[in-house]
Design an enzyme around this catalytic site. Sequence first.
Site, PDB file in Angstrom:
ATOM      1  N   GLY A  27       0.820  -1.209   0.000  1.00 19.38           N
ATOM      2  CA  GLY A  27       0.000   0.000   0.000  1.00 19.38           C
ATOM      3  C   GLY A  27       0.853   1.258   0.000  1.00 19.38           C
ATOM      4  O   GLY A  27       2.034   1.220  -0.338  1.00 19.38           O
ATOM      5  N   HIS A  30       2.369   4.638  -4.972  1.00 21.22           N
ATOM      6  CA  HIS A  30       2.858   5.779  -5.760  1.00 21.22           C
ATOM      7  C   HIS A  30       2.881   5.345  -7.230  1.00 21.22           C
ATOM      8  O   HIS A  30       2.525   4.206  -7.563  1.00 21.22           O
ATOM      9  CB  HIS A  30       4.239   6.225  -5.269  1.00 21.22           C
ATOM     10  CG  HIS A  30       5.232   5.106  -5.155  1.00 21.22           C
ATOM     11  ND1 HIS A  30       5.705   4.418  -6.251  1.00 21.22           N
ATOM     12  CD2 HIS A  30       5.817   4.522  -4.071  1.00 21.22           C
ATOM     13  CE1 HIS A  30       6.559   3.502  -5.858  1.00 21.22           C
ATOM     14  NE2 HIS A  30       6.633   3.527  -4.531  1.00 21.22           N
ATOM     15  N   GLY A  32       5.115   4.393  -9.114  1.00 21.99           N
ATOM     16  CA  GLY A  32       5.892   3.180  -9.414  1.00 21.99           C
ATOM     17  C   GLY A  32       5.024   1.931  -9.301  1.00 21.99           C
ATOM     18  O   GLY A  32       5.069   1.044 -10.165  1.00 21.99           O
ATOM     19  N   HIS A  33       4.204   1.847  -8.238  1.00 21.10           N
ATOM     20  CA  HIS A  33       3.298   0.703  -8.092  1.00 21.10           C
ATOM     21  C   HIS A  33       2.288   0.684  -9.253  1.00 21.10           C
ATOM     22  O   HIS A  33       1.976  -0.374  -9.802  1.00 21.10           O
ATOM     23  CB  HIS A  33       2.489   0.801  -6.793  1.00 21.10           C
ATOM     24  CG  HIS A  33       3.293   0.718  -5.536  1.00 21.10           C
ATOM     25  ND1 HIS A  33       3.476   1.784  -4.699  1.00 21.10           N
ATOM     26  CD2 HIS A  33       3.938  -0.324  -4.965  1.00 21.10           C
ATOM     27  CE1 HIS A  33       4.199   1.418  -3.657  1.00 21.10           C
ATOM     28  NE2 HIS A  33       4.506   0.147  -3.795  1.00 21.10           N
ATOM     29  N   SER A 185       9.533   5.691  -4.018  1.00 19.82           N
ATOM     30  CA  SER A 185       9.475   4.763  -2.894  1.00 19.82           C
ATOM     31  C   SER A 185       8.444   5.276  -1.905  1.00 19.82           C
ATOM     32  O   SER A 185       8.308   6.496  -1.714  1.00 19.82           O
ATOM     33  CB  SER A 185      10.849   4.699  -2.212  1.00 19.82           C
ATOM     34  OG  SER A 185      10.720   4.175  -0.904  1.00 19.82           O
TER      35      SER A 185
END
Length: 280
Positions: A27, A30, A32-33, A185
């Site tokens: 969770g 951001h 990137g996910h 991150s």
Amino acid sequence: MLIAHTIAELREALASRRHPAFVPTMGNLHEGHIALVRQARPLGDATVASIFVNRLQFLPHEDFDSYPRTWEGDCAALRAAGCDVLFAPREADLYPEPQTFKVHPDPALADMLEGHFRPGFFVGVSTVVMKLFACVLGASGGTAVFGKKDYQQLMVIRHMVRQFALPVQIVAGETSRAPDGLALSSRNGYLSPEERQEAVALSQALRALAQAWSAAPSPSPALEAQAMQALQARGWQPDYLTVRRRSDLMAPAAGDGPGDLVALGAARLGSTRLIDNHEF
Ligand code: PAF
């Protein structure tokens, strides 16, 4: 997007799917996910993400309790990215009894670098990922996408899948970066504005180390020590900055050259520990 909290709800949601594409997360999502979710979409007949802050992979002094839980924003971002099913188990759903049966990765891969500075981390990661694979991908298998930012984690998971013959295809996602080059991150949110400006120095140090390594007639660990000292001089507390072989994360041997190597680093800026890597 269907939200499943229990394993039974998840299995019902996926009953008619033959090849899910899965992105596990903790969770606090951001870009990137979200890029990993978009990458997963064409790889299966259902795109599944999980959100679970896994206590097993945190040391007692680490940020398990304070790890940001951003449920509403995470759900909105996953919906917008086209995620079909979100598996968000409560702790009692995934660990209804103490998880005493654990997956211990090969110490040769998992006890160095991150595993050295965060003992037990990869046991926690491997155990939860094995369990998430069993829940989400089950016996018929599927695809799972892991970001390259957690380079060693990706290698540990690939090794686990190979050694246990899991019917899971692991796909690597490139690291998403802010315009200045900082790797995205969840922990970047801990940085003060001044630290945020400074934070890109880790990725710059890894690139500089890779360049120095490539240019040196006979590269040596002295280059790694210099890179650590340079970062230290800027106020960081580095755990490691090192050049390793991409294939097994061991120190490079004669003959390992461009295309075979990766510079990996972890360092603390204030109270925030950041990691990054640069393949070269
Ligand atoms: O990379 C992460 O976010 C976590 O280590 C993972 C793979 C979701 C396991 O908890």
